[in-house]
Write an enzyme that holds these catalytic residues in place. Structure first.
Site, PDB file in Angstrom:
ATOM      1  N   GLN A   1       0.942  -1.497  -0.494  1.00 50.80           N
ATOM      2  CA  GLN A   1       0.332   0.308  -0.084  1.00 50.80           C
ATOM      3  C   GLN A   1       0.548   1.490  -0.050  1.00 50.80           C
ATOM      4  O   GLN A   1      -0.406   2.275   0.063  1.00 50.80           O
ATOM      5  CB  GLN A   1      -0.593  -0.039   1.506  1.00 50.80           C
ATOM      6  CG  GLN A   1      -1.732  -0.716   1.296  1.00 50.80           C
ATOM      7  CD  GLN A   1      -2.835  -0.764   2.252  1.00 50.80           C
ATOM      8  OE1 GLN A   1      -2.766  -1.505   3.194  1.00 50.80           O
ATOM      9  NE2 GLN A   1      -4.483  -0.334   2.059  1.00 50.80           N
TER      10      GLN A   1
ATOM     11  N   LEU B   1      -7.534   1.580   2.867  1.00 49.33           N
ATOM     12  CA  LEU B   1      -7.100   3.408   2.617  1.00 49.33           C
ATOM     13  C   LEU B   1      -6.586   2.950   1.791  1.00 49.33           C
ATOM     14  O   LEU B   1      -6.317   3.862   0.939  1.00 49.33           O
ATOM     15  CB  LEU B   1      -6.094   3.272   3.613  1.00 49.33           C
ATOM     16  CG  LEU B   1      -5.827   3.392   5.058  1.00 49.33           C
ATOM     17  CD1 LEU B   1      -4.560   3.092   5.757  1.00 49.33           C
ATOM     18  CD2 LEU B   1      -6.807   4.358   5.079  1.00 49.33           C
TER      19      LEU B   1
ATOM     20  N   GLU C   1      -5.258  -7.943   5.838  1.00 47.85           N
ATOM     21  CA  GLU C   1      -4.243  -7.472   6.052  1.00 47.85           C
ATOM     22  C   GLU C   1      -2.874  -8.612   4.883  1.00 47.85           C
ATOM     23  O   GLU C   1      -2.032  -8.353   3.893  1.00 47.85           O
ATOM     24  CB  GLU C   1      -3.047  -6.528   7.029  1.00 47.85           C
ATOM     25  CG  GLU C   1      -3.406  -5.164   7.702  1.00 47.85           C
ATOM     26  CD  GLU C   1      -3.965  -4.499   6.489  1.00 47.85           C
ATOM     27  OE1 GLU C   1      -3.504  -4.291   5.498  1.00 47.85           O
ATOM     28  OE2 GLU C   1      -4.959  -4.139   6.933  1.00 47.85           O
TER      29      GLU C   1
HETATM   30 NI    NI Z   1      -6.605  -2.965   2.381  1.00 43.91          NI
END
Ligand code: NI
Length: 167
Positions: free
Chosen positions: A51, A92, A134
């Site tokens: 990410q 996110l 995750e």
């Molecule tokens: Ni995520």
């Protein structure tokens, strides 16, 4: 440590199968620091290395519960997964979208901590969901891949219509 730009849906790094960490060098320590700082800056409960553009098997988490320690997991493996839970989930990397996702209720995850020491984390509820989410990131899997094809199409349509300014 520094706050890094979060990569958004459409960035190919989010779809990579990440590589295992082989050595706990200064680069890995810096990566963990950046992940923590970026997760807190973005007010997330978890953040995986891809990410922030790094295709390595590392993530951090903090579900903001006084009874649950925040943590770092390197080369994690889900060794047990039992039961079911269905809750709304977001990411996110796909801001503004969320959807109900079915996950295992209870998981045990084994891996290494930020210092390279073996760790075993047992979790249920939100932490269990977070760890599964995750771990998925490290295999290039996003929560939108775990909803029905119809809901996925709706989410992607909404994403394509969202103004660039909110990303
Ligand atoms: Ni995520």
């Amino acid at each position: 440590m520094s706050v890094r730009d979060v990569r958004y849906l459409g960035d190919p790094v989010l779809r990579e199968k990440c590589q295992e960490v082989e050595a706990f060098d200064t680069d890995v320590r810096a990566l963990v620091g950046d992940l923590l700082e970026t997760m807190y800056a973005e007010d997330g409960i978890g953040l995986a290395a891809p990410q922030i553009g790094v295709p390595l098997r590392v993530f951090v988490y903090d579900v903001r519960d006084d009874e649950i320690e925040p943590g770092v997991l390197v080369n994690p493996r889900i060794v047990e997964a039992t039961g079911k839970q269905k809750e709304v989930e977001g990411c996110l990397s796909i801001p503004g979208l969320d959807e109900v996702v079915e996950r295992s209720g209870h998981v045990v995850v084994e891996g290494l901590d930020g210092a390279g020491e073996p760790v075993r984390v047992e979790a249920e509820g939100l932490l269990s969901r977070c760890l599964q989410h995750e771990c998925d990131h490290l295999d290039g899997v996003l929560f939108i891949d775990r909803v029905s094809p119809l809901k996925r199409r709706m989410l992607l349509k909404k994403w394509s219509k969202m103004d660039e300014s909110v990303r």
